[in-house]
Design a protein around this motif. Structure first.
Motif, mmCIF file in Angstrom:
data_model
loop_
_atom_site.group_PDB
_atom_site.id
_atom_site.type_symbol
_atom_site.label_atom_id
_atom_site.label_comp_id
_atom_site.label_asym_id
_atom_site.label_seq_id
_atom_site.Cartn_x
_atom_site.Cartn_y
_atom_site.Cartn_z
ATOM 1 N N VAL A 12 5.653 -6.774 2.354
ATOM 2 C CA VAL A 12 5.219 -5.745 2.301
ATOM 3 C C VAL A 12 4.934 -4.431 3.626
ATOM 4 C CG1 VAL A 12 3.866 -4.180 1.022
ATOM 5 C CG2 VAL A 12 4.261 -5.982 -0.393
ATOM 6 N N ILE A 13 5.161 -3.703 4.228
ATOM 7 C CA ILE A 13 4.897 -2.775 4.930
ATOM 8 C C ILE A 13 3.846 -1.847 4.664
ATOM 9 C CG2 ILE A 13 5.552 -1.107 6.647
ATOM 10 C CD1 ILE A 13 8.699 -2.418 6.265
ATOM 11 N N SER A 14 4.166 -1.170 3.460
ATOM 12 C CA SER A 14 3.059 -0.431 3.370
ATOM 13 C C SER A 14 2.763 -0.001 2.059
ATOM 14 C CB SER A 14 3.174 1.262 3.813
ATOM 15 O OG SER A 14 3.400 1.417 5.283
ATOM 16 N N THR A 15 0.605 0.684 1.570
ATOM 17 C CA THR A 15 0.805 0.865 -0.024
ATOM 18 C C THR A 15 0.767 1.992 -0.369
ATOM 19 O OG1 THR A 15 1.138 -1.881 -0.379
ATOM 20 C CG2 THR A 15 -0.038 -0.354 -2.453
ATOM 21 N N LYS B 44 0.329 1.601 -10.579
ATOM 22 C CA LYS B 44 0.064 2.720 -9.692
ATOM 23 C C LYS B 44 0.115 2.510 -8.088
ATOM 24 C CE LYS B 44 -3.741 3.542 -12.990
ATOM 25 N NZ LYS B 44 -5.278 4.100 -13.590
ATOM 26 N N ASN B 45 0.961 1.668 -7.829
ATOM 27 C CA ASN B 45 0.587 1.241 -6.615
ATOM 28 C C ASN B 45 2.403 1.655 -6.396
ATOM 29 O OD1 ASN B 45 -1.463 0.531 -5.928
ATOM 30 N ND2 ASN B 45 -1.068 -1.345 -6.407
ATOM 31 N N ILE B 46 2.908 2.043 -4.843
ATOM 32 C CA ILE B 46 4.048 2.411 -4.201
ATOM 33 C C ILE B 46 4.333 2.211 -2.888
ATOM 34 C CG2 ILE B 46 5.629 4.193 -3.024
ATOM 35 C CD1 ILE B 46 4.940 6.014 -4.867
ATOM 36 N N LYS B 47 4.954 0.496 -3.570
ATOM 37 C CA LYS B 47 4.963 -0.047 -1.946
ATOM 38 C C LYS B 47 6.285 -0.004 -0.617
ATOM 39 C CE LYS B 47 1.659 -3.455 -4.178
ATOM 40 N NZ LYS B 47 1.190 -5.057 -3.854
ATOM 41 N N ASP C 264 10.112 2.701 -10.385
ATOM 42 C CA ASP C 264 11.337 3.068 -9.930
ATOM 43 C C ASP C 264 11.924 1.780 -8.411
ATOM 44 O OD1 ASP C 264 13.653 4.798 -9.458
ATOM 45 O OD2 ASP C 264 12.664 5.847 -8.728
ATOM 46 N N ILE C 265 13.357 1.637 -7.857
ATOM 47 C CA ILE C 265 12.974 1.993 -6.870
ATOM 48 C C ILE C 265 14.377 2.203 -5.934
ATOM 49 C CG2 ILE C 265 13.158 -1.131 -7.035
ATOM 50 C CD1 ILE C 265 15.763 -1.453 -7.548
ATOM 51 N N TRP C 266 13.948 2.506 -4.110
ATOM 52 C CA TRP C 266 14.657 3.297 -3.676
ATOM 53 C C TRP C 266 14.648 2.525 -2.342
ATOM 54 C CZ3 TRP C 266 17.795 6.477 -5.352
ATOM 55 C CH2 TRP C 266 18.984 7.407 -4.038
ATOM 56 N N PHE C 267 15.944 2.844 -2.081
ATOM 57 C CA PHE C 267 16.687 1.811 -0.841
ATOM 58 C C PHE C 267 16.089 2.949 0.942
ATOM 59 C CE2 PHE C 267 19.667 -1.316 -2.047
ATOM 60 C CZ PHE C 267 19.099 -2.804 -1.527
ATOM 61 N N SER C 268 16.469 2.969 1.722
ATOM 62 C CA SER C 268 16.247 3.543 3.363
ATOM 63 C C SER C 268 17.646 4.085 3.656
ATOM 64 C CB SER C 268 15.510 2.994 4.319
ATOM 65 O OG SER C 268 15.972 1.649 5.156
ATOM 66 N N ASN C 269 17.672 4.260 4.355
ATOM 67 C CA ASN C 269 19.561 4.889 4.675
ATOM 68 C C ASN C 269 20.317 3.591 4.722
ATOM 69 O OD1 ASN C 269 19.327 7.208 4.154
ATOM 70 N ND2 ASN C 269 19.248 8.310 6.381
ATOM 71 N N ASP C 270 18.917 3.130 5.735
ATOM 72 C CA ASP C 270 20.158 1.388 6.354
ATOM 73 C C ASP C 270 19.684 0.421 5.153
ATOM 74 O OD1 ASP C 270 17.512 1.200 6.998
ATOM 75 O OD2 ASP C 270 17.434 0.519 9.105
ATOM 76 N N PHE D 75 12.926 -0.910 1.327
ATOM 77 C CA PHE D 75 12.895 -0.169 0.193
ATOM 78 C C PHE D 75 12.036 0.367 -0.728
ATOM 79 C CE2 PHE D 75 13.285 -4.617 -1.185
ATOM 80 C CZ PHE D 75 12.048 -4.694 -2.566
ATOM 81 N N LEU D 76 11.395 1.196 -1.155
ATOM 82 C CA LEU D 76 10.806 1.100 -1.793
ATOM 83 C C LEU D 76 10.530 1.317 -3.337
ATOM 84 C CD1 LEU D 76 10.145 5.144 -1.187
ATOM 85 C CD2 LEU D 76 8.708 3.740 -0.021
#
Length: 470
Positions: free
Chosen positions: A384-387, A372-375, A355-361, A365-366
């Protein structure tokens, strides 16, 4: 033949001579009653009674039979199954009701209503499989069995009376007492001390007496074995095993599979001559478009993934870019308005992306993968900002739609939980575990104050934001 012909001619001549010599002209021949008859006339003819050579037959019975048959046909009712009538029936015969016993196999008439099976009439009888097996085995052992259609027994009635109606699955009271006494006697013989054994303890599996009696059973084997002291080598091996097991469980819980993060830009320039980023919307693109139309033709096809595409998301507000998550472990972003080409590829997952998802602006995105990772990605630079990881596969990821809560991440996991992170600190702030199966979707409702989740447990559940549960 010549001789016969000569006789015929002679007779004809004699007849002609006699006719010429006769003096009478009266056409009527004389009779014996005529007194004036001539003595030369023919002799008197005496009539004889007729006789038949056929034997005499009594036709009385024949006439009675014919009359009876005609009478029976006149009174005989018609057969409703007969298609051909050999006589003219009367009105009463045509409308006579059908009489006689109904046949369950008949295809016509009133008996048709009695058919409930293709072979005829079947009577319903409800009987359990255990009862059927009991009566079946009882009949073959004792010769009698219970009749399910009525409260009686069939078979050997004398044997039923002699055995007091016992079946193969129940034992008479006196037989039960006899077996208990025999069992108690065996226990006394096996007991070396000769102590009296209580029958209640023998029947209770929680007592030592029952364990002694059933010590040969597979369950009693564990009771007989007594754990002794471990040797130094065994203790060392056990400690190493526990240490490795703890490290394995801790590593899986803290993070998923590690994979190098990289990104490739496929456009000409990341910034145009005015210094605008390539993710900036075109000037002619409207910020919001509420008009939707039914598609009438294929506009464009984006090809680049080597395996299936699991999710797509349009760029927020403008929709000039489209983000796709592929089963080839890659995330790609495509141009929609101009060239229609792939602008950037994000490679940071070791397995397929779920799955993927954008931020509001749209600047971030996620992505959630089967590794087993969310980036959390920077859309423009591809870094990559965070994992985030719990050691379980994330099935769905969402950001809180409120502008002041864009740092709050919700993820539905394969272990029936919904995990909430604070991306600023990287800590898990809350977990929802009311589902009985993997969580598939998360949808915010009621001005983002609640969210609805769906799961493999075939249920929908509503959660209140920042509450302790559903």
């Amino acid at each position: 033949m010549d001789l016969l012909r000569s006789y015929k001619d002679t007779d004809m001549e004699e007849d002609d001579t006699a006719a010429a010599a006769s003096p009478r002209t009266d056409p009527h021949p004389p009779t014996t009653s005529d007194p004036d008859s001539s003595p030369d006339s023919s002799p008197t003819r005496i009539p004889l009674p007729t006789k038949s050579a056929a034997p005499k037959v009594d036709d009385t019975m024949l006439s009675l039979t014919v009359a009876g048959k005609a009478n029976s046909l006149a009174q005989k009712p018609l057969d409703p199954t007969q298609h051909l009538v050999s006589f003219n029936p009367t009105y009463d015969q045509l409308w006579t009701p059908i009489v006689g016993p109904s046949h369950p196999y008949a295809k016509d008439g009133l008996a048709q209503g009695l058919r409930n099976h293709k072979l005829g009439f079947v009577e319903d009888a409800n009987i359990g499989s255990f009862v059927f097996d009991e009566q079946y085995n009882t009949f073959y052992k004792f010769g009698y069995a219970a009749d399910p259609s009525q409260n009686s027994y069939v078979g050997d009635v004398e044997g039923f009376t002699q055995n007091e109606g016992v079946s193969v699955y129940n034992i008479p009271q006196h037989e039960q007492k006899k077996r208990k006494l025999e069992k108690k006697k065996e226990m006394l013989e096996e007991n070396e001390g000769g102590d009296v054994v209580d029958g209640v303890e023998v029947e209770n599996p929680a007592t030592e007496t029952w364990l002694m009696k059933n010590r040969k059973s597979p369950w009693a084997g564990k009771k007989d074995w007594v754990q002794g002291e471990l040797t130094e080598e065994q203790k060392k091996y056990a400690e190493e095993h526990e240490k490795k097991k703890g490290e394995k469980e801790g590593g899986e819980k803290e993070k998923g599979e590690a994979f190098a993060d990289k990104s490739t830009f496929h456009g000409k320039e990341e910034k145009d001559y005015q210094g605008r980023s390539w993710i900036a919307p075109p000037k002619d693109a409207k910020a919001s478009n509420d008009h939707c139309y039914i598609p009438k033709r294929l506009v464009h096809t984006w090809s680049g993934h080597t395996k299936g595409v699991s999710a797509i998301r349009f760029f927020p507000k403008h929709g000039h870019l489209i983000l796709s998550a592929g089963m080839d472990s890659k995330v790609k972003i495509w141009d929609v308005f101009n060239s229609g080409k792939c602008m950037r590829t994000y490679m940071g997952h070791g397995k397929a992306v779920r799955d993927i998802w954008f931020s509001n602006d749209g600047s971030k995105f996620l992505s959630a993968g089967y590794d087993k990772n969310i980036k959390y990605w920077d859309t423009e630079t591809g870094q990559v900002i965070s994992t985030f990881s719990t050691g379980k596969i994330p099935y769905v990821v969402r950001l809180n739609p409120d502008e002041d809560k864009q740092n709050v991440l919700l993820a539905g996991m394969s272990d029936k939980k919904i995990v909430q992170w604070d991306m600023n600190t990287g800590q898990i702030t809350q977990e929802y575990d009311q589902h009985l199966g993997a969580v598939n979707t998360i949808t915010f409702v009621d001005n983002n104050r609640r969210f609805v989740t769906s799961s493999d447990d075939k249920s929908l559940r509503m959660g209140v934001w920042d509450s302790s549960g559903y």
